[in-house]
Design a protein around this motif. Structure first.
Motif, PDB file in Angstrom:
ATOM      1  N   ARG A  72       0.836  -1.215   0.000  1.00 23.33           N
ATOM      2  CA  ARG A  72       0.000   0.000   0.000  1.00 23.33           C
ATOM      3  C   ARG A  72       0.864   1.255   0.000  1.00 23.33           C
ATOM      4  O   ARG A  72       0.529   2.235  -0.679  1.00 23.33           O
ATOM      5  N   LEU A  75       2.108   1.563  -3.412  1.00 23.46           N
ATOM      6  CA  LEU A  75       1.012   1.987  -4.277  1.00 23.46           C
ATOM      7  C   LEU A  75       0.784   3.489  -4.150  1.00 23.46           C
ATOM      8  O   LEU A  75       0.619   4.183  -5.157  1.00 23.46           O
ATOM      9  N   GLU A  76       0.796   3.979  -2.931  1.00 22.63           N
ATOM     10  CA  GLU A  76       0.633   5.423  -2.731  1.00 22.63           C
ATOM     11  C   GLU A  76       1.753   6.198  -3.417  1.00 22.63           C
ATOM     12  O   GLU A  76       1.499   7.232  -4.044  1.00 22.63           O
ATOM     13  N   SER A  78       3.531   5.189  -6.008  1.00 26.35           N
ATOM     14  CA  SER A  78       3.337   5.067  -7.461  1.00 26.35           C
ATOM     15  C   SER A  78       2.217   5.980  -7.937  1.00 26.35           C
ATOM     16  O   SER A  78       2.334   6.620  -8.991  1.00 26.35           O
ATOM     17  N   GLU A  79       1.131   6.037  -7.181  1.00 21.81           N
ATOM     18  CA  GLU A  79       0.028   6.917  -7.552  1.00 21.81           C
ATOM     19  C   GLU A  79       0.475   8.381  -7.521  1.00 21.81           C
ATOM     20  O   GLU A  79       0.118   9.162  -8.403  1.00 21.81           O
ATOM     21  N   VAL A  82       2.611   9.012 -10.658  1.00 31.09           N
ATOM     22  CA  VAL A  82       1.782   9.136 -11.865  1.00 31.09           C
ATOM     23  C   VAL A  82       1.008  10.450 -11.824  1.00 31.09           C
ATOM     24  O   VAL A  82       0.864  11.137 -12.845  1.00 31.09           O
ATOM     25  N   GLU A  83       0.523  10.795 -10.653  1.00 33.44           N
ATOM     26  CA  GLU A  83      -0.202  12.066 -10.514  1.00 33.44           C
ATOM     27  C   GLU A  83       0.713  13.250 -10.821  1.00 33.44           C
ATOM     28  O   GLU A  83       0.308  14.198 -11.510  1.00 33.44           O
ATOM     29  N   LEU A 131       2.789   1.378 -11.476  1.00 29.80           N
ATOM     30  CA  LEU A 131       1.513   1.514 -10.771  1.00 29.80           C
ATOM     31  C   LEU A 131       0.636   0.288 -11.015  1.00 29.80           C
ATOM     32  O   LEU A 131       0.049  -0.273 -10.086  1.00 29.80           O
ATOM     33  N   LYS A 132       0.558  -0.157 -12.248  1.00 32.48           N
ATOM     34  CA  LYS A 132      -0.249  -1.333 -12.573  1.00 32.48           C
ATOM     35  C   LYS A 132       0.294  -2.578 -11.863  1.00 32.48           C
ATOM     36  O   LYS A 132      -0.481  -3.387 -11.332  1.00 32.48           O
ATOM     37  N   ARG A 135      -0.531  -2.424  -8.128  1.00 36.01           N
ATOM     38  CA  ARG A 135      -1.957  -2.712  -7.918  1.00 36.01           C
ATOM     39  C   ARG A 135      -2.236  -4.208  -8.073  1.00 36.01           C
ATOM     40  O   ARG A 135      -2.989  -4.795  -7.289  1.00 36.01           O
TER      41      ARG A 135
END
Length: 161
Positions: A72, A75-76, A78-79, A82-83, A131-132, A135
């Protein structure tokens, strides 16, 4: 005196019943005892196996919880990456906008501009692919955790039975 009389009465009643026991009766009783012992041994083995599996599942669930926490966090991150890239693209720093600006100028920087655009595009693709992947890893861990918890319920029911 009454006790002696009671003892003699019980002895007179029990002695004929004891005398009627044959060796076949003893063998049948011994066979039933062996069967009962085999069932008890099997039950003890199953109980031991269930307890062992229960401990394994508890350890696996704890490890999965920790791994999911780490995933997690990844993931945060990576998000967020990407953001940030999306914000850059929106502001005009994306590979396509930069490429048009560099190539549209008509100067000799076009080969360098193409290389820059490839690198930026590679960074964007890498971030999205990462990111993918994160996830997908989290989904896999969640599925395994659900399976482990389901199996743990089954083992607990076996232990209770």
């Amino acid at each position: 005196m009454r006790r002696a009389l009671a003892f003699v009465s019980v002895l007179l009643i029990a002695l004929p019943a004891y005398a009627q026991i044959t060796s076949e009766d003893v063998e049948r009783a011994e066979e039933r005892m062996r069967e009962a012992q085999a069932k008890a041994d099997e039950l003890a083995r199953r109980l031991e196996d269930a307890w062992s599996r229960q401990v394994q599942l508890e350890d696996e669930i704890a490890a999965l919880d920790q791994a999911m926490d780490r995933t997690r966090v990844r993931l945060e991150a990576s998000e967020a990456e990407v953001e940030a890239l999306a914000v850059e693209m929106y502001k005009g720093a994306s590979s396509s906008v930069s490429l048009m600006a560099i190539l549209g100028s008509g100067n000799d920087n076009a080969p360098a501009g193409l290389e820059y655009a490839r690198r930026v595009k590679g960074v964007e693709e890498t971030a999205v692919n990462n990111l993918k992947a994160v996830r997908a890893e989290l989904e896999r861990q969640e599925e395994r955790l659900a399976d482990a918890r389901s199996e743990q319920v089954q083992v607990t029911e076996e232990l209770a039975a």
